[in-house]
Design a protein around this motif. Structure first.
Motif, mmCIF file in Angstrom:
data_model
loop_
_atom_site.group_PDB
_atom_site.id
_atom_site.type_symbol
_atom_site.label_atom_id
_atom_site.label_comp_id
_atom_site.label_asym_id
_atom_site.label_seq_id
_atom_site.Cartn_x
_atom_site.Cartn_y
_atom_site.Cartn_z
ATOM 1 N N ASP A 137 -2.003 13.372 -1.066
ATOM 2 C CA ASP A 137 -2.388 11.958 -1.081
ATOM 3 C C ASP A 137 -3.327 11.610 0.078
ATOM 4 O O ASP A 137 -3.033 10.729 0.881
ATOM 5 C CB ASP A 137 -1.124 11.093 -0.999
ATOM 6 C CG ASP A 137 -1.339 9.758 -1.672
ATOM 7 O OD1 ASP A 137 -2.437 9.538 -2.234
ATOM 8 O OD2 ASP A 137 -0.424 8.921 -1.623
ATOM 9 N N PRO A 138 -4.454 12.286 0.159
ATOM 10 C CA PRO A 138 -5.283 12.167 1.364
ATOM 11 C C PRO A 138 -5.986 10.820 1.506
ATOM 12 O O PRO A 138 -6.485 10.510 2.588
ATOM 13 C CB PRO A 138 -6.317 13.284 1.190
ATOM 14 C CG PRO A 138 -6.418 13.467 -0.282
ATOM 15 C CD PRO A 138 -5.054 13.202 -0.831
ATOM 16 N N THR A 139 -6.048 10.032 0.455
ATOM 17 C CA THR A 139 -6.822 8.795 0.575
ATOM 18 C C THR A 139 -5.941 7.581 0.786
ATOM 19 O O THR A 139 -6.418 6.449 0.768
ATOM 20 C CB THR A 139 -7.670 8.555 -0.682
ATOM 21 O OG1 THR A 139 -6.782 8.493 -1.804
ATOM 22 C CG2 THR A 139 -8.669 9.671 -0.884
ATOM 23 N N ARG A 140 -4.661 7.815 0.997
ATOM 24 C CA ARG A 140 -3.767 6.679 1.173
ATOM 25 C C ARG A 140 -4.174 5.864 2.408
ATOM 26 O O ARG A 140 -4.354 6.387 3.495
ATOM 27 C CB ARG A 140 -2.351 7.179 1.351
ATOM 28 C CG ARG A 140 -1.409 6.051 1.606
ATOM 29 C CD ARG A 140 -0.164 6.588 2.191
ATOM 30 N NE ARG A 140 0.827 6.641 1.133
ATOM 31 C CZ ARG A 140 2.117 6.583 1.390
ATOM 32 N NH1 ARG A 140 2.545 6.515 2.597
ATOM 33 N NH2 ARG A 140 2.971 6.615 0.412
ATOM 34 N N GLY A 141 -4.340 4.582 2.204
ATOM 35 C CA GLY A 141 -4.708 3.710 3.306
ATOM 36 C C GLY A 141 -6.116 3.950 3.803
ATOM 37 O O GLY A 141 -6.458 3.617 4.931
ATOM 38 N N ILE A 142 -6.933 4.539 2.975
ATOM 39 C CA ILE A 142 -8.320 4.814 3.370
ATOM 40 C C ILE A 142 -9.216 3.871 2.579
ATOM 41 O O ILE A 142 -8.980 3.620 1.404
ATOM 42 C CB ILE A 142 -8.679 6.269 3.005
ATOM 43 C CG1 ILE A 142 -7.808 7.242 3.763
ATOM 44 C CG2 ILE A 142 -10.143 6.538 3.224
ATOM 45 C CD1 ILE A 142 -8.188 7.421 5.168
ATOM 46 N N ASP A 143 -10.281 3.384 3.217
ATOM 47 C CA ASP A 143 -11.104 2.416 2.495
ATOM 48 C C ASP A 143 -12.032 3.110 1.506
ATOM 49 O O ASP A 143 -12.233 4.318 1.548
ATOM 50 C CB ASP A 143 -11.896 1.564 3.479
ATOM 51 C CG ASP A 143 -12.882 2.389 4.241
ATOM 52 O OD1 ASP A 143 -13.834 2.878 3.623
ATOM 53 O OD2 ASP A 143 -12.682 2.561 5.458
ATOM 54 N N VAL A 144 -12.601 2.303 0.638
ATOM 55 C CA VAL A 144 -13.358 2.861 -0.478
ATOM 56 C C VAL A 144 -14.540 3.708 -0.040
ATOM 57 O O VAL A 144 -14.831 4.733 -0.659
ATOM 58 C CB VAL A 144 -13.831 1.739 -1.423
ATOM 59 C CG1 VAL A 144 -12.695 1.339 -2.340
ATOM 60 C CG2 VAL A 144 -14.344 0.541 -0.651
ATOM 61 N N GLY A 145 -15.203 3.273 1.016
ATOM 62 C CA GLY A 145 -16.381 4.026 1.447
ATOM 63 C C GLY A 145 -16.016 5.454 1.817
ATOM 64 O O GLY A 145 -16.632 6.423 1.370
#
Ligand SMILES: Nc1ncnc2c1ncn2[C@@H]1O[C@H](COP(=O)(O)OP(=O)(O)OP(=O)(O)O)[C@@H](O)[C@H]1O
Ligand SMILES: Nc1ncnc2c1ncn2[C@@H]1O[C@H](COP(=O)(O)OP(=O)(O)OP(=O)(O)O)[C@@H](O)[C@H]1O
Ligand SMILES: O[C@@H]1[C@@H](O)[C@H](O)OC[C@H]1O
Ligand SMILES: [Mg+2]
Ligand SMILES: [Mg+2]
Lengths: 350, 326, 515, 330
Positions: free
Chosen positions: C433-441
């Protein structure tokens, strides 16, 4: 309950009363063989290890062993209540005599009472008990301080600057010795400048404290130390401090130095009593159980060796450890261990 | 899960402590020449109670994820003080007791203030205050001596109805009057919460400082009670450095044996009491068994080593290695 | 831009600023919160959302600005003060105390008392009621929080906020770990609260959640509020552009057509993998250049599967083959070494991926020290060189290599975690789940990177809680349910509908045709 | 928690040039050393004499070697309470080995150090593999070590005077005027700096101190690193004991008792966080000198023991309040 009787004691040369006023005890005679216990406090220094080895060796001597059904040793560590509990346990387990090297001379009131009520012979040695209800096998700690101070005064008739290396703060032994030194100096009426440092009866600690004192004060005219003496001399040598008169205890290492450097000015008085006093304590306990008359307070002879009398193989052993305390014999009591046979004994047995 | 299973889960540490103690004590008593008698229990109780007070003090602080390396020295200081002032008639004695306990509390408060408001790490802060407390004790008692109201001392170290050691009763009273209310108080819960997770506790609006301070303060009080009992037990005061350090170290061993987590947030002072009694029994074992005197310290070390390793058996059940790091 | 003119908001923030050293986390922020509405706060990572909320909740003290509650000036010296004023918060970082019980936690701020002591019976009643209100009756109030899985803890957290009887309820990414069922329950609860007249602040990076719930939206960028509008008045991509301040398109890179060599063993293969009763009979393989997704509801064994492959779990059954040869991987240390050459991007970058206080440099080379050292001695030039490559490859934004990793924004922290593994040139990459809490860019950059790595020949296992990602990035998706692989979707089969249907383990009629 | 380190470090980034690399705690510690010497010189100018200062460095070197080991363990977030008797054991075993003729003299130092490493291994195994808190394993192993030394002294008529090689190592002067002990400490320090800053092991130590979980998942053999760290600590304690035996020209029971608390205090006064993960070795050197000087000055000023303890405690507290505080939480 012992009967209070008048002297002299059964073996007057060995069981020497502390003063002329000392009471004498006569316990009701019990039939042997006896169960005897030794309640030691802390164990982790050479003196104590040597003491326990001596106790075992003494109890194993055929004539002594014949009188003993059991000889049990327990070391309870630094904690006074643990030692009190050990004595309580010995009382409850029906031992005939209990020997104690007390962690604190003033702390044993209630146990002394219990032992007395139970008719148990209680003998204290080395660190003795502050009581007249138990037998004390006593070293004159204050007298030791007096002896050392007199030695220095003799060599420094005009007074001078003295380094006093003290023992473990908070103990009565340290205080007694310290008081003996200072009262004696004061009595000479001369000018004494005493620098006190704390050596904690431990060679490296005493050595460090001495080295620092020398680095700052540069020169002393005389030195007295209780315990840690070998370290103190070592520090003098390391700093190139001239050898001066010295009053100290009886470590083999210290005496080695005294003998070696006497010619250069290290004039020593080495005094104390060795760990073999435990044997005197056991002997006293057995005598008391046998119904013999013993003093309430026994004065142990100090083993004193002073310059120029240090004799190799008798007062010190060049090939042996620095750490043990020489003067392990009490000829007047028929106790004639040499220190090295004590420390070597189990090795041979094994 | 049924309710009692939850209870069991909550008390697991304490019950483990109890079990360790019971096993050790049974072995001890079974091998004691005098056996299971009132005297033997009395002796063990008096000796155990002293460490129990210090261990309780340690437990309170450890629960906040701290540690108090000065407990032994608070014991020494209060012992030295008590040997001066807990004397005389009823009124002076009572005042003396109050002053001794107040001193212990003050020591705890100083530790707490340094850790909480001074923001110092407990280990070093209490190493330093320990030196100060010992120094003060030594000022009071340059050599052993002093005395204590012996009637009070005998009453508190004697026996009730000929069988129950009164020191145990006193200990139970302290648990009832200090530990249980503390555990149920807001401050007590804050102490647990802060020990378990300080950031979470802060975010939850828990009065962290008050909780931790209360724990240190009561820790000082309990250590002071230990000092008082030491005085009752020995009738005297002594500034013994080695003995103070030994109490500190054994108090840590006791809380661990009693199931208090050194990482904070978990455990109870009751567990610490069992731990203290268990720790004391390791020493007693040597009495019951015929061990060569020179081998005794080694044996005690090995028994202690085994006792503290018991907890690691649970590790064998860990199958997710990440659980090691919790 | 403001279309909303509140007469008298329940709560108002004016010109609130907060600086951390040189970082302006919040810059004269304005916010009006009204009763009876759900107010969504949007913004990319580091935009200042959490800071704003921490100020409202008394966790962080603002540098300047004022706050008004019911038109009265307020300032909160502690979370307790905010809570007393009726502001309850469900924080992004969980604020539960692990060793205390659920009931203790729910009543923590103001436990019921009798005779001055905590009344545990009353406390339990409160807890039971709060849990019921949050739709989490299944949680026993006496359970220790540390014994609960993450998703249950989040429910407790919500119950705890409800129990304080708040007037303003703030949820900061409070649903990120919840199962779909729980999310539905929580939404129902939130809607109910709205109708009871509470003011709700809702922060989430999931646009569809916001679309479903929010009445009002405020967008933050770089610590300032840049837009305020009624929900539904802007399209998704308009909102995203407001957030990132630039155009947003082509999220997912195109997939290359893979040609599988005849007779070549897959890089990674599992046969009948099992562990406790949490993983059952899992078999699959990943070939060179393939991105295999793991889907399904949260907590169905996806994380454990990754840990199992990485050698973290003990006592597994079944076998793992690498390049067709059985591999016994005893732990991460063995997993990362050739011939396995595995990498795991762990679940929580703050505690598992990075040592936050250590420098960016030290973090970057931490997993690859064996590759830049000889006989245990670090070759600094070599280290520097590898680090440089990584900085360029991943475009990590940092003030320098000697700043602590903790000072980087979330997205950049995640890039550091990935970079530190790429330094080892792994052949098998496991992503949790590497994109958790990561912004769209940043997400977009990560997707491209994954594709690049696959094209360079890596075998990738990619677990994500975001269905769009699985659809956009993966060549195949394994859907897990209760520790088993229940579906394997490939190519065009991978659709939201199919993913959801298999996640719920229900038979979905015509996957192929879903949107 | 993370806030803590972040804000601390953000201060650091603001300071310019060379100072950026120097830890403020280390600077303050060295400042305190100068202050102490100045205060001492008010009592006697001899406190500034080269003799005295060299003497202090020599004595500090024993503590320095022990503190180096303690620091590694503290950096991991652990602690080693077995220092006293491991030190004593190192000294006693080395001297004992020397008793076995010329071959014995040759292996004396290794034997002493190895015995300490063996205990370190025991500690490390308990901490890393059994996951017992270090505070309690090392406490227990200290008791075990003590027990062994008591048995040994009582049973084996040990040879306990330090052989010439050990004497020379502590008190000889390879460089005229500079006791070898100082050189040894310097060598150990150089090795420590290298170990902590230039090797993978050093990085792993800091990494584990910050987050053992992250280090483990990065593929570091955390258990092995922890165990090795304890082996270092045990070995260095024992080596400190050997040096002390050289200084005192013999080994004796309980000779390490005075080193436990000072070694912890020295590491912490040098700016190493007791929670692990942060600290520079130079700080430990400063801490060691600071503690040694403080003890020595109080001793020479003939402060009675009670006063010494109080001053010692108060000074440590004041210094910690000056620079050893955690940052405020809000
Ligand atoms: N304690 C702190 N110390 C230093 N900087 C901080 C701290 N907390 C937040 N910041 C910085 O403040 C800025 C705003 O952070 P904040 O947590 O409010 O962002 P956010 O909008 O909630 O982001 P996300 O979506 O990642 O949760 C970021 O640059 C962050 O790095
Ligand atoms: N605690 C801190 N100390 C020093 N600098 C920090 C700190 N927190 C954040 N920063 C810096 O402040 C800047 C702004 O942070 P922010 O979180 O807004 O980053 P960003 O560029 O928006 O990244 P992303 O897109 O990944 O969120 C970043 O360059 C970050 O490195
Ligand atoms: O009498 C002392 C003894 O009790 C102690 O154990 O060692 C040193 C001696 O001076
Ligand atoms: Mg940003
Ligand atoms: Mg946030």
């Amino acid at each position: 309950e012992p009967e209070i009787v008048s002297g002299p004691a059964a073996e007057p040369d060995c069981f020497a009363p502390w003063t002329a006023e000392t009471k004498f005890f006569k316990f009701p005679k019990k039939d042997g063989p006896y169960r005897v216990a030794l309640a030691n406090g802390f164990i982790a220094n050479t003196w104590r290890i040597q003491m326990i080895q001596t106790a075992k060796a003494y109890a194993a001597q055929p004539d002594v062993a014949a009188k003993l059904k059991e000889f049990k040793v327990v070391s309870t560590g630094e904690d006074v209540p643990a030692q009190i509990s050990a004595i309580n346990n010995f009382i409850d387990s029906g031992y005939d005599a209990i020997i104690v090297n007390a962690q604190n001379p003033t702390a044993f009131g209630p146990v002394i009472k219990r032992a007395k009520e139970a008719g148990i012979v209680l003998v204290a040695f080395d660190n003795i008990l502050d009581t007249e209800d138990a037998i004390n096998v006593n070293v004159d700690q204050k007298g030791l301080g007096v002896l050392w101070a007199n030695w220095l005064a003799k060599h420094l008739p005009e007074g001078g600057k003295i380094l006093e290396v003290r023992g473990v703060a908070g103990t009565s032994v340290d205080t007694d010795r310290h008081n003996g030194i200072h009262e004696t100096f004061a009595a000479t009426g001369k000018k004494w400048d005493v620098v006190e440092v704390i050596g904690k009866w431990d060679d490296p600690t005493a050595q460090k404290a001495t080295a620092d004192a020398i680095a700052v004060h540069k020169k002393f005219d005389g030195i007295t130390a209780q315990g840690g003496d070998t370290g103190v001399v070592q520090a003098m040598i390391d700093a190139g401090h001239p050898f001066v008169p010295f009053g100290g205890e009886t470590e083999n290492g210290f005496r080695k130095f005294c003998a070696k450097h006497a010619g250069e000015g290290l004039k020593c008085s080495s005094a104390g009593t060795g760990p073999a006093q435990v044997a005197v304590a056991i002997k006293t306990a057995i005598a008391a159980l046998e119904g013999q008359v013993v003093p309430q307070s026994i004065k142990l002879p100090l083993a004193i060796v002073e310059d120029p009398n240090f004799k190799e193989g008798q007062d010190f052993y060049p090939d042996q450890s620095d750490n043990f305390f020489v003067g392990n014999a009490f000829p007047t009591c028929g106790i004639n261990f040499t220190a090295q046979e004590i420390m070597g004994q189990t090795k041979e047995n094994q | 899960m049924s309710e009692w299973r939850y209870w069991l889960n909550e008390q697991r540490g304490t019950l483990t402590g109890l079990a360790i103690f019971l096993v050790m004590f049974s072995v001890y008593v079974a091998n004691h020449p005098a056996g299971f008698t009132a005297n033997v229990v009395h002796t063990a109780a008096n000796k155990g109670v002293l460490l129990a007070f210090v261990a309780m003090a340690q437990a309170l602080v450890v629960i906040t994820a701290g540690i108090d390396l000065s407990v032994g020295m608070i014991l020494v200081l209060t012992n030295c003080l008590a040997s001066w002032i807990v004397v005389g008639g009823a009124v002076p004695t009572a005042l003396g007791v109050a002053a001794v306990l107040a001193t212990g509390t003050l020591c705890g408060a100083i530790n707490g203030a340094l850790v909480i408001y001074g923001r110092l790490q407990p280990i070093v802060a209490t190493i330093a205050t320990g030196a100060v407390y010992f120094g003060l004790g030594l000022l009071l008692r340059p050599f052993p001596g002093g005395s204590v109201n012996e009637d009070l001392a005998d009453a508190l170290t004697g026996r009730l109805f000929g069988v129950i050691p009164s020191s145990l009763v006193a200990l139970a009273a302290v648990v009832l009057l200090i530990w249980l209310p503390f555990r149920r108080s807001v401050a007590g819960r804050a102490a647990f919460a802060a020990g378990s997770s300080e950031p979470a506790a802060f975010m939850s609006g828990v009065p962290i400082r008050r909780g931790k301070f209360a724990a240190y303060l009561l820790g000082g009080l309990l250590a002071g009670m230990g000092g008082l009992f030491l005085t009752f037990f020995t009738y005297t005061g002594e500034a013994a450095y080695a003995s103070g350090s030994a109490y500190t170290l054994w108090s840590i061993a006791a809380v661990v044996l009693g199931g208090v987590s050194l990482y904070g947030g978990r455990g109870s002072a009751v567990g610490a009491i069992f731990g203290a009694f268990a720790a004391r029994t390791t020493g007693d074992m040597l009495f019951a068994f015929d061990v060569d005197p020179l081998w005794q310290p080694l044996l005690q070390g090995i028994v202690l080593m085994i006792a503290v390793s018991i907890g690691s058996l649970a590790l064998l059940r860990v199958r997710n290695r990440l659980d090691w790091f919790q | 831009m403001g279309e909303i003119q509140a007469t008298s908001p329940l709560f108002r923030m004016e010109g609130v600023s907060k600086r951390y050293g040189g970082v302006r986390a919040l810059e004269s922020a304005h916010l009006d919160v009204e009763a009876g509405r759900i107010h969504a706060i949007l913004g990319e990572n580091g935009a200042g959302k959490s800071t704003l909320i921490k100020i409202m909740a008394g966790v962080v003290a603002p540098d300047e600005g004022r706050m008004l509650l019911d038109g009265q000036d307020v300032s909160f010296r502690s979370p307790a003060a905010a809570s007393a004023a009726g502001i309850a918060c469900v924080f992004q970082e969980l604020s539960l105390i692990p060793d205390l019980s659920v009931a203790d936690n729910i009543a923590i701020a103001n436990p019921p008392r009798r005779f001055g002591l905590i009344d545990r019976r009353a406390q339990r009643a409160i807890a039971e009621e709060a849990l019921a209100r949050a739709g989490a009756e299944d949680i026993h109030p006496r359970t220790a929080v540390k014994d609960l899985p993450l998703s249950r803890r989040q429910m407790v957290e919500i119950a705890k906020a409800l129990a304080s009887g708040p007037r303003i309820l703030i949820l900061d990414e409070a649903t990120s770990a919840l199962t779909a069922g729980d999310v539905a329950k929580v939404f129902a609860v939130l809607k109910g609260l709205r109708s009871e007249g509470l003011a709700l602040l809702y922060i989430s990076h999931r646009m569809h959640e916001i679309a479903e719930l929010a009445d009002t939206c405020t967008v933050f960028r770089n610590g300032r509020n840049v837009a305020n509008f009624s929900a539904g008045s802007r399209t998704n991509s308009e909102v995203v552009e407001m957030m990132i301040g630039r155009e947003y398109s082509n999220v997912f890179p195109p997939r290359q057509k893979r040609t599988i060599e005849e007779g070549k063993a897959p890089v990674l293969e599992c046969r009948n993998l099992g562990w406790s009763d949490r993983l059952r009979d899992i078999s699959f393989s990943v070939g060179e250049g393939e991105v295999v997704g793991l889907g399904g509801l949260e907590g169905q064994g996806q994380r454990l599967l990754l840990l199992a492959l990485f050698g973290v779990l003990r006592g597994m059954s079944g076998s793992v083959l690498i390049d067709g040869a059985p591999a016994a991987i005893s732990g991460p240390a063995a997993a990362r070494k050739p011939p396995h050459s595995m990498a795991l991007i762990p679940e929580d970058r703050k505690t598992e991926g990075l040592m936050l206080p250590m420098t960016v440099r030290e973090n970057l080379s931490f997993a690859a020290l064996d590759r830049v050292s000889r006989g245990g001695v670090i070759d600094r030039a070599k280290e520097e060189q590898l680090i440089d490559e990584m900085l360029r490859l991943l475009e990590i934004k940092t003030a320098g290599l000697d700043v602590p990793a903790g000072a980087l924004s979330g997205g950049n922290q995640q890039k550091v975690v990935i970079a530190k593994w790429l330094m080892r040139e792994p052949r098998i990459i496991l992503l949790n789940d590497p994109t958790r809490g990561i912004d769209v860019g940043t997400k977009q950059e990560l997707y491209r990177l994954l594709r690049q790595l696959a094209e360079a020949g890596a075998a990738i296992v990619f677990y994500s809680t975001d269905y769009d990602e699985l659809i956009g990035c993966c060549d195949r998706v394994l859907v897990l349910y209760d520790g088993r692989v229940v579906r394997e979707l490939e190519g065009d089969q991978i659709s939201e509908r199919a993913l959801i249907a298999s996640a719920l383990n229900v038979e979905a009629g015509q996957e192929g045709t879903a949107a | 928690m993370s806030e803590t380190s972040e804000s601390r470090l953000s201060v650091k980034t603001r300071r310019p040039g060379i100072l950026r690399r120097a830890d403020p705690a280390v600077l303050t510690a060295f400042g305190c050393i100068l202050l102490l010497l100045l205060l001492g010189s008010l009592y006697s100018s001899n406190f500034l004499s080269p003799d005295y200062l060299l003497q202090q460095l020599k004595v500090a070197s024993f503590l320095g070697v022990v503190a180096a080991g303690m620091m590694i363990v503290i950096l991991l977030g652990h602690i080693d309470l077995s220092v006293p008797w491991v030190m004593t054991m190192g000294a006693m075993m080395a001297c004992a080995a020397a008793g076995f003729g010329p071959a014995g003299a040759f292996v004396a130092i290794p034997v002493g150090v190895l015995s300490g490493m063996a205990f370190g291994l025991l500690n490390g195994f308990g901490v890393a593999y059994l996951r017992i808190p270090s505070m309690i394993v090392t406490l227990a192993s200290n008791v075990v070590a003590q027990g062994l030394m008591v048995v040994y002294t009582g049973g084996f008529s040990p040879q306990d005077s330090a052989p010439p090689a050990i004497r020379w190592l502590a008190t000889g002067a390879l460089v005229p005027g500079v006791p070898n002990a100082i050189l040894v400490w310097f060598a150990v320090s150089a090795a420590m700096v290298f170990l902590l800053t230039r090797t993978a092991f050093g990085r792993a130590v800091y990494g584990i101190g910050n987050s053992e979980r992250a280090a483990f998942l990065s593929g570091v053999g955390t258990r092995r690193v922890i165990m090795i760290a304890f082996v270092f600590s045990g070995g260095l304690s024992a080596f400190g004991g050997v040096l002390l035996a050289g200084y005192a020209s013999k080994a004796a029971q309980a000779m390490g008792d005075a080193y436990l608390l000072p070694s912890i205090a020295a590491v912490v006064l040098g700016g190493t966080s007791i929670l692990g993960g942060r600290g520079s070795y130079l700080g430990t050197v400063a801490g060691v000198i600071l503690i040694t000087l403080l003890q020595s000055i109080l001793s020479v000023m003939q402060m009675p023991e009670a006063g010494r303890q109080i001053v010692y405690g108060v000074v440590i507290i004041v210094m910690l309040l000056l620079y050893g505080r955690a940052p405020p939480s809000r």
